[in-house]
Design an enzyme around this catalytic site. Structure first.
Site, short mmCIF file in Angstrom:
data_model
loop_
_atom_site.label_atom_id
_atom_site.label_comp_id
_atom_site.label_asym_id
_atom_site.label_seq_id
_atom_site.Cartn_x
_atom_site.Cartn_y
_atom_site.Cartn_z
CD GLU A 62 35.10 40.70 38.45
OE1 GLU A 62 35.18 41.69 37.86
OE2 GLU A 62 34.32 40.03 38.49
CG ASP A 66 41.23 44.95 39.13
OD1 ASP A 66 41.55 45.05 38.15
OD2 ASP A 66 40.68 46.09 39.79
CG ASN A 131 34.50 40.13 34.86
OD1 ASN A 131 35.30 41.08 34.62
ND2 ASN A 131 33.35 40.20 34.56
CD GLU A 134 39.88 41.71 36.36
OE1 GLU A 134 40.64 42.76 36.23
OE2 GLU A 134 38.91 41.66 36.83
#
Length: 335
Positions: A62, A66, A131, A134
């Site tokens: 994650e 991101d 989440n 990502e």
């Protein structure tokens, strides 16, 4: 065609074959390292551990996803809106990669149905889908590289699921949202101007700070008051959601303010007229009488100096006239 691909790969388990098929429908290509994607869909509540006893979940992927999303979407936005300022580009990218947007995408694409968790967290964790989205981008990057991430976001997301122009020009009024929150909670809110200056291109730049009950919130910088206050409001809303100690400080300050406002005034004015000094000469101090105006009726006692229009004269008076009027008033007082 997909079945032929799966047969050639010869996946050992039926569930893994189903996951492979689901990921192909989501991405438009099949994974090379299926373990990366399985980890990307593993929520920390599942409490999985590797052979060394360390927890295995999607948090690391994650984090990576991101950063990749910021780069990929920033690249796309930059190419799509030539000539636009940095503030516009940043705001557009922020709306495309924010948790709410990614969560909706995860639900729309069926990603939320593939997440492995403890079972009772998915019902109230609104960020779980975003989440996982990502984390899957992080898995794509490690599995197939940056270009595959770019292709996925351009062809699958922005061309089919999101209208980038509509998102870019849609105004998200964070200032209104923060004001609504403060009104509901009866919290005093204001914006303070931190600085106002010109950039290298001589364009004005504003910096505003949010104050909640005199507790400092976040600051925002922009090329207009509205833009800077919007950013400050957005960051303050995020701070309220993510930092319990901040919201505790705000409500503590509110409690102190309302406590001070509700403190009673100890000295209460009398409603009854003052007693006659002659009736209670021992208990009260003697009242000094002021000299009444010439037009005061005889026999009327006055305990304080009065003012009316008779004290103002439009005709200039000589010194002798003023002295005579004073003597007449004094004589009238004595008699």
């Amino acid at each position: 065609m997909l079945n032929n691909i799966l047969d050639r790969i010869k996946l050992p388990f039926r569930k893994e074959k189903e996951l492979f098929s689901a990921l192909y429908n989501i991405f438009g290509f099949y994974p090379r390292n299926i373990e990366l994607y399985k980890t990307a869909l593993l929520h920390k509540s599942s409490s999985r551990r590797n052979e060394k006893g360390r927890p295995v979940n999607n948090e690391r992927l994650e984090f990576l996803g991101d950063a990749i999303l910021d780069a990929v979407v920033g690249d796309i936005v930059y190419q799509h809106f030539p000539g636009k300022r940095e503030g516009f580009l940043t705001n557009t990218r922020s709306k495309l990669v924010q948790r709410e947007t990614l969560g909706k995408l995860a639900k729309e694409m069926g990603i939320d149905q593939l997440i492995k968790s403890s079972g009772h967290t998915s019902s109230h964790n609104s960020y779980m889908g975003g989440n996982a989205f990502e984390a899957l981008v992080g898995a794509i990057y490690l599995d197939r590289g940056y270009d595959a991430c770019m292709q996925f976001m351009q062809k699958r997301i922005l061309n089919q699921l999101i209208n980038i122009d509509r998102v870019a020009y849609r105004e998200v009024n964070f200032k209104s949202k923060l004001l609504e929150w403060s009104q509901k909670n009866r919290v005093k809110m204001e914006f303070q101007l931190v600085s106002q200056q010109n950039d290298k291109g001589n364009s004005p730049v504003f910096c505003y700070k949010v104050m909640l009950e005199n507790v400092e919130g976040c600051t925002g910088t922009g090329y207009s008051k509205k833009e800077s206050q919007q950013l400050a409001s957005k960051l303050t809303l995020e701070q309220l959601r993510k930092q319990p100690q901040f919201i505790d400080a705000v409500f503590a300050a509110k409690s102190e303010r309302t406590k001070m406002e509700e403190e009673p005034v100890l000295s209460v004015p009398e409603t009854e007229p003052a007693a006659n000094p002659a009736d209670n000469s021992e208990k009260q101090e003697p009242i000094v009488k002021s000299i009444p105006s010439p037009n005061v009726q005889k026999g009327r006692e006055t305990t304080e100096e009065e003012f009316d229009l008779s004290d103002i004269s439009v005709r200039a008076q000589s010194r002798e006239e003023i002295i005579a009027a004073a003597e007449a008033a004094a004589f009238e007082q004595v008699s």
